[in-house]
Design a protein around this motif. Structure first.
Motif, mmCIF file in Angstrom:
data_model
loop_
_atom_site.group_PDB
_atom_site.id
_atom_site.type_symbol
_atom_site.label_atom_id
_atom_site.label_comp_id
_atom_site.label_asym_id
_atom_site.label_seq_id
_atom_site.Cartn_x
_atom_site.Cartn_y
_atom_site.Cartn_z
ATOM 1 N N ARG A 1 -7.992 10.081 -5.573
ATOM 2 C CA ARG A 1 -7.087 10.292 -4.328
ATOM 3 C C ARG A 1 -7.935 10.577 -3.147
ATOM 4 O O ARG A 1 -8.777 11.336 -3.083
ATOM 5 C CB ARG A 1 -6.137 11.655 -4.917
ATOM 6 N N TRP A 2 -7.493 9.906 -2.126
ATOM 7 C CA TRP A 2 -8.104 10.412 -0.826
ATOM 8 C C TRP A 2 -6.958 10.714 0.204
ATOM 9 O O TRP A 2 -5.798 9.982 0.168
ATOM 10 C CB TRP A 2 -8.533 8.706 -0.127
ATOM 11 N N ARG B 1 -4.642 11.061 3.343
ATOM 12 C CA ARG B 1 -4.079 10.151 4.511
ATOM 13 C C ARG B 1 -3.679 11.047 5.416
ATOM 14 O O ARG B 1 -2.750 11.891 5.239
ATOM 15 C CB ARG B 1 -3.263 9.109 3.789
ATOM 16 N N SER C 1 0.658 12.561 1.625
ATOM 17 C CA SER C 1 0.491 12.961 -0.216
ATOM 18 C C SER C 1 0.131 11.600 -0.763
ATOM 19 O O SER C 1 0.324 10.544 -0.152
ATOM 20 C CB SER C 1 1.832 13.348 -0.393
ATOM 21 N N ASP C 2 -0.473 11.957 -1.714
ATOM 22 C CA ASP C 2 -0.792 10.851 -2.720
ATOM 23 C C ASP C 2 -0.064 10.800 -3.845
ATOM 24 O O ASP C 2 0.437 11.605 -4.361
ATOM 25 C CB ASP C 2 -2.440 10.833 -3.020
ATOM 26 N N GLU D 1 0.314 -0.809 -3.828
ATOM 27 C CA GLU D 1 1.188 0.234 -2.580
ATOM 28 C C GLU D 1 2.561 0.044 -2.746
ATOM 29 O O GLU D 1 3.199 -1.041 -2.928
ATOM 30 C CB GLU D 1 0.454 -0.651 -1.149
ATOM 31 N N PHE E 1 -1.945 3.350 -4.169
ATOM 32 C CA PHE E 1 -2.064 4.353 -5.479
ATOM 33 C C PHE E 1 -3.508 3.485 -6.399
ATOM 34 O O PHE E 1 -3.588 2.142 -6.122
ATOM 35 C CB PHE E 1 -1.052 4.360 -6.127
#
Length: 130
Positions: A9-10, A12, A21-22, A64, A86
């Protein structure tokens, strides 16, 4: 363990009024005598926006979910669905046939059958003493 599942998870920055949010699709993993099966929920994600790769014993499902365009006259009262990139990674056991992995998109679910191959246990060998 088959599902030594790790999520990358990066963070953004927020864009176009969406909260940063991821997300990652929920996935079920099952096993039969002949194969493993991964079912990943990807509603509203086109199969063209999904990538499935296998390398060094790790299966990676990435892609995505794109945010829908709304008319300027349309007022959004609540946005709960998550958008963006994702990635899910699954460590594969030694008894899988990586070349036989395939995938199918059906009703917002990606089905990934992973065939097994037999791992032969080494047999003891009698050595003649001279």
């Amino acid at each position: 363990r088959f599902v030594a599942d790790s999520l990358r998870r990066w963070p953004r920055p927020p864009a176009e009024g969406r909260v940063a949010s991821d997300w990652a699709p929920a996935a079920d993993v099952s096993e039969t005598e002949g194969e493993y099966l991964i079912k990943a929920d990807l509603p509203a994600v086109r199969k063209e926006d999904v990538s499935l790769t296998v390398q060094d014993g790790v299966l990676t499902l990435s892609g995505e979910r794109r945010q829908e365009k709304h008319a300027e006259s349309e007022k959004l009262h609540r946005v709960e669905r998550t958008y963006g990139s994702f990635a899910r990674r699954f460590a594969l056991p030694e008894n899988v046939d990586e070349q036989g992995i395939r995938a199918e998109s059906r009703d917002g679910v990606i089905l990934i059958p992973i065939p097994k191959h037999k791992v032969e246990q080494p047999q003891p060998r009698q050595i003649e003493i001279q």
